[in-house]
Design a protein around this motif. Structure first.
Motif, short mmCIF file in Angstrom:
data_model
loop_
_atom_site.label_atom_id
_atom_site.label_comp_id
_atom_site.label_asym_id
_atom_site.label_seq_id
_atom_site.Cartn_x
_atom_site.Cartn_y
_atom_site.Cartn_z
N SER A 28 0.83 -1.20 0.00
CA SER A 28 0.00 0.00 0.00
C SER A 28 0.87 1.25 0.00
O SER A 28 0.45 2.31 -0.47
CB SER A 28 -0.93 0.01 1.22
OG SER A 28 -0.18 0.06 2.42
N GLY A 29 2.10 1.13 0.54
CA GLY A 29 2.97 2.29 0.59
C GLY A 29 3.76 2.52 -0.68
O GLY A 29 4.29 3.59 -0.89
N ARG A 30 3.84 1.50 -1.53
CA ARG A 30 4.63 1.55 -2.78
C ARG A 30 5.98 2.24 -2.55
O ARG A 30 6.23 3.35 -3.01
CB ARG A 30 3.87 2.24 -3.91
CG ARG A 30 4.60 2.11 -5.27
CD ARG A 30 4.85 0.66 -5.57
NE ARG A 30 5.59 0.44 -6.80
CZ ARG A 30 6.84 0.00 -6.85
NH1 ARG A 30 7.50 -0.21 -5.74
NH2 ARG A 30 7.42 -0.25 -7.99
N SER A 31 6.82 1.58 -1.77
CA SER A 31 8.09 2.15 -1.36
C SER A 31 9.02 2.39 -2.55
O SER A 31 8.99 1.66 -3.53
CB SER A 31 8.77 1.21 -0.36
OG SER A 31 7.90 0.94 0.72
N GLN A 32 9.85 3.42 -2.43
CA GLN A 32 10.84 3.69 -3.45
C GLN A 32 12.08 2.86 -3.19
O GLN A 32 12.21 2.23 -2.15
CB GLN A 32 11.21 5.18 -3.48
CG GLN A 32 12.08 5.63 -2.29
CD GLN A 32 11.28 6.04 -1.10
OE1 GLN A 32 10.09 5.74 -0.99
NE2 GLN A 32 11.92 6.75 -0.19
N HIS A 33 13.01 2.88 -4.15
CA HIS A 33 14.25 2.12 -3.97
C HIS A 33 15.22 2.97 -3.15
O HIS A 33 15.47 4.13 -3.47
CB HIS A 33 14.86 1.78 -5.32
CG HIS A 33 15.98 0.80 -5.22
ND1 HIS A 33 15.78 -0.55 -5.18
CD2 HIS A 33 17.32 0.98 -5.13
CE1 HIS A 33 16.94 -1.17 -5.08
NE2 HIS A 33 17.89 -0.27 -5.05
N LEU A 34 15.75 2.40 -2.09
CA LEU A 34 16.66 3.13 -1.21
C LEU A 34 18.05 3.21 -1.83
O LEU A 34 18.55 2.25 -2.41
CB LEU A 34 16.74 2.44 0.15
CG LEU A 34 15.45 2.34 0.96
CD1 LEU A 34 15.70 1.54 2.22
CD2 LEU A 34 14.90 3.71 1.29
N SER A 35 18.69 4.36 -1.67
CA SER A 35 20.07 4.52 -2.11
C SER A 35 21.00 3.79 -1.15
O SER A 35 20.61 3.38 -0.05
CB SER A 35 20.45 6.00 -2.15
OG SER A 35 20.47 6.53 -0.83
N ALA A 36 22.26 3.63 -1.54
CA ALA A 36 23.24 2.97 -0.67
C ALA A 36 23.38 3.71 0.65
O ALA A 36 23.48 3.09 1.72
CB ALA A 36 24.60 2.88 -1.38
N GLU A 37 23.36 5.03 0.61
CA GLU A 37 23.45 5.83 1.83
C GLU A 37 22.22 5.63 2.70
O GLU A 37 22.32 5.52 3.94
CB GLU A 37 23.62 7.31 1.48
CG GLU A 37 23.77 8.22 2.69
CD GLU A 37 23.94 9.67 2.31
OE1 GLU A 37 23.95 10.52 3.22
OE2 GLU A 37 24.07 9.96 1.10
N GLU A 38 21.04 5.56 2.09
CA GLU A 38 19.81 5.35 2.85
C GLU A 38 19.77 3.96 3.47
O GLU A 38 19.27 3.78 4.58
CB GLU A 38 18.60 5.57 1.94
CG GLU A 38 18.38 7.03 1.57
CD GLU A 38 17.35 7.21 0.47
OE1 GLU A 38 16.71 8.28 0.43
OE2 GLU A 38 17.18 6.29 -0.37
N VAL A 39 20.30 2.96 2.76
CA VAL A 39 20.37 1.61 3.32
C VAL A 39 21.23 1.62 4.58
O VAL A 39 20.86 1.06 5.62
CB VAL A 39 20.93 0.62 2.28
CG1 VAL A 39 21.33 -0.71 2.94
CG2 VAL A 39 19.90 0.37 1.19
N ARG A 40 22.40 2.27 4.51
CA ARG A 40 23.27 2.34 5.68
C ARG A 40 22.61 3.09 6.82
O ARG A 40 22.70 2.69 7.98
CB ARG A 40 24.60 3.03 5.33
CG ARG A 40 25.58 2.19 4.56
CD ARG A 40 27.01 2.70 4.72
NE ARG A 40 27.10 4.15 4.62
CZ ARG A 40 27.28 4.81 3.50
NH1 ARG A 40 27.37 4.15 2.35
NH2 ARG A 40 27.37 6.12 3.49
N GLY A 41 21.93 4.19 6.50
CA GLY A 41 21.28 4.97 7.55
C GLY A 41 20.20 4.18 8.26
O GLY A 41 20.11 4.21 9.49
#
Length: 321
Positions: free
Chosen positions: A127-140
């Protein structure tokens, strides 16, 4: 996502559907499939009549048709049909994790129960249709979940811990509990020794105590204790004792832009270093209350060597003295 998918080598049939069996040890066979419209399917084949069970536990999911269909020789099929190709990456993630979950079932009835519960869990992500996380966002996100796991070890209520995680809600600090606020940062194993402060509010708090906690993450996939983002999400989920905490955690993951996609099976991190700093008088920072009139939306870097005098015991960030 990878450009290839399990449906790429399945031809569109002229009637009914074409399938290819999913490899793995499950109590019931599972199949990738396509129907006459070319839609992507995931099929779970069940022995016996499970109509009552399906109707009692039916789940409606935006973008996916969930149907129980009759088959030959006393069989039924649970058929998941993807309605929009744009959501194929999420659908593939759902199906892959469902196939893995079905390895724990023992017969057709338990397989259907596991499948419907799994789909219900994924409803939040879809339902949230998440976007693809960047490498920095994955680490965060990995760093925030590392602190959340550590906080669970020290708190009696997992619901309270999830409530304290405010990063996905765009709070000024990532965690607030009691009179303590904690801002979480991550560094890669080879990154230079500065951290980015993304606003003039991050290091200013109305709470009695404010801490900056920095995790250095090294991508060492074969190291003991290494975890991917998907794995640390799963580790948190197994620790959540209350249903309310589970639901709130999933909602916050969606707000963070996460869905359990196969892409997040790597990289696999180990925490190679952790440092905590008490933020107070003299700490090098920019604060909204002290900015000149007209200055807004400030972001800046802090050198770790400049805040070394403010380093404290890591336990203090959990509300200790």
């Amino acid at each position: 996502m990878s450009e290839s998918s399990p449906w790429d080598d399945i031809a569109v049939p002229g009637a009914d559907f074409n399938v290819r069996q999913v490899p793995g040890e499950t109590a019931v066979p599972c199949f990738w499939g396509r129907d006459t419209t070319g839609a992507c399917l995931f099929i779970v084949e069940l022995q016996g009549d499970h109509t009552d069970q399906f109707r009692k536990n039916a789940v409606t999911v935006h973008g996916i048709e969930v149907d129980l269909r009759g088959g030959e020789s006393g069989r039924q099929r649970l058929v998941l049909t993807l309605e929009k190709q744009v959501d194929r990456d999420l659908f593939e993630g759902l199906c892959l994790t469902l196939a893995s979950a079905l390895e724990r079932a023992t017969d057709s009835a338990s397989s259907l129960a596991v499948a419907l519960a799994h789909i219900r869990r994924w409803k939040t992500f879809l339902s949230g249709r998440s976007q693809h996380l960047s490498a920095e966002e994955v680490r965060g996100l990995f760093a925030e979940l590392t602190f959340l796991l550590e906080l669970i070890e020290r708190q009696a209520s997992t619901t309270a811990v999830v409530e304290a995680w405010l990063g996905p809600e765009k709070s000024h600090q990532d965690f607030i509990f009691g009179n303590t606020a904690v801002e979480i940062k991550s560094l890669s194993g080879t990154e230079r020794s500065t951290v980015r402060i993304s606003s003039e509010d991050q290091l200013e708090s109305l709470n009695d105590e404010l801490f900056l906690r920095i995790y250095r993450l090294s991508n060492l996939p074969d190291a003991t204790g290494a975890r991917s983002l998907n794995e640390i999400v799963g580790a948190v989920q197994t620790q959540l004792a209350e249903a309310e905490a589970v639901e709130a955690f999933d909602r916050k993951l969606v707000a963070h832009g996460y869905a359990p996609l196969p892409d997040y099976d790597g990289p696999r991190f180990v925490v190679s270093d952790v440092h905590s700093y008490r933020v107070g008088d003299g700490f090098p920072r920019l604060m909204r209350s002290q900015l000149p009139t007209g200055i807004d939306r400030v972001a800046y870097d802090i050198r770790l060597e400049a805040i070394a005098p403010y380093e404290c015991d890591n336990e203090e960030a959990f509300g200790g003295n």
